[in-house]
Write a protein that holds these residues in place. Sequence first.
Motif, short mmCIF file in Angstrom:
data_model
loop_
_atom_site.label_atom_id
_atom_site.label_comp_id
_atom_site.label_asym_id
_atom_site.label_seq_id
_atom_site.Cartn_x
_atom_site.Cartn_y
_atom_site.Cartn_z
N ASN A 1 5.90 8.81 2.79
CA ASN A 1 5.92 8.64 1.37
C ASN A 1 7.27 8.40 0.78
OD1 ASN A 1 3.12 9.49 1.04
ND2 ASN A 1 4.00 11.80 1.12
N THR A 2 7.53 7.28 -0.19
CA THR A 2 8.64 6.86 -0.76
C THR A 2 8.83 7.68 -1.77
OG1 THR A 2 8.44 4.61 0.05
CG2 THR A 2 9.94 5.20 -1.67
N ILE B 1 -1.08 4.21 10.58
CA ILE B 1 0.31 4.54 9.71
C ILE B 1 -0.19 4.26 8.26
CG2 ILE B 1 2.62 3.84 9.21
CD1 ILE B 1 2.65 2.96 12.01
N LEU B 2 0.11 4.87 7.42
CA LEU B 2 0.22 4.67 5.90
C LEU B 2 1.41 5.11 5.28
CD1 LEU B 2 -1.42 4.45 3.36
CD2 LEU B 2 -1.84 6.86 3.14
N VAL B 3 1.96 4.00 4.53
CA VAL B 3 3.13 4.08 3.71
C VAL B 3 2.84 4.24 2.17
CG1 VAL B 3 5.18 3.27 3.43
CG2 VAL B 3 4.37 3.09 5.78
N ASN B 4 3.03 5.18 1.57
CA ASN B 4 2.74 5.27 0.25
C ASN B 4 3.82 4.98 -0.53
OD1 ASN B 4 -0.06 6.21 -0.14
ND2 ASN B 4 0.66 7.97 0.80
N THR C 1 -4.35 8.20 -0.20
CA THR C 1 -4.15 8.99 0.93
C THR C 1 -5.64 9.35 1.28
OG1 THR C 1 -1.89 9.65 0.54
CG2 THR C 1 -3.50 11.03 1.91
N ARG C 2 -6.20 9.86 0.29
CA ARG C 2 -7.70 10.30 -0.05
C ARG C 2 -8.48 9.18 0.83
NH1 ARG C 2 -8.57 12.51 -5.86
NH2 ARG C 2 -8.95 10.20 -6.29
N ALA C 3 -8.33 7.99 0.42
CA ALA C 3 -9.09 6.93 0.92
C ALA C 3 -8.74 6.60 2.29
CB ALA C 3 -8.99 5.57 0.11
#
Length: 248
Positions: free
Chosen positions: A129-130, A76-79, A112-114
Amino acid sequence: MGEFDGRKALVTGGASGIGAAIAARLAAGGATVAVLDRELGELPAGQIGVRADVTDDAAVRQAVSEAVEKLGGLDILVNNAGIGAQGDVTANDDQEWHRVLDVNVVGMVRVTRAALPALRKSDAGAIVNTGSIAATAGLPQRALYSASKGAVLSLTQAMAADLTEAGIRVNAVNPGTADTPWVGRLLDSAPDPVAERAALEARQPHGRLVSADEVAGAVCYLASPTSGSTTGTSIAVDGGMQGLRLRK
């Protein structure tokens, strides 16, 4: 069993405000959580802190790599990292436009790229994404901020289209005016903070500011592996501001 047991999450801007609420909610659901922020402070027990400014690509790559290594993967990624801006279209010079877009839009791209190589290895990869209700409702004195969050909404949809085949879902949460440190600073700088707070509360149909925990709840719904058919969309957490037209 928690909803996020065994899941690994990274939250940018997770040391305070909405980001801290998101990190806490994910951890409470069983996730192992890493927080990426410029200033980490004292994080809750169990959370992993990595320091980076999202405008620095090299620092972002190093911090994400460190987080993934310490987490043992990434699901999970939360930007969430972002900054605000005030004024109409004439109020901010070119430098401020570049600064806000660099943080709110390009910063999201850098993280996100990383993170994508690790997310591609997950069996239930999710990016949230917020955004902001400023992306879909014309708000006065928010030209630059609205432009940045409109870009976030479009970026969310494009990323969702690109990453569907990889099994990675991408969605956004659009908060209304939330009770956060940034809004607190806005209120403190107003000529009449009490009147300004009342005005911000009144423009949301439910009559109050949105809480950070309410935004976190929507983020966790979108991040959950149980929401496997939800991608390319946004959830407004705004007390009805976007969709309701109440008679007064």
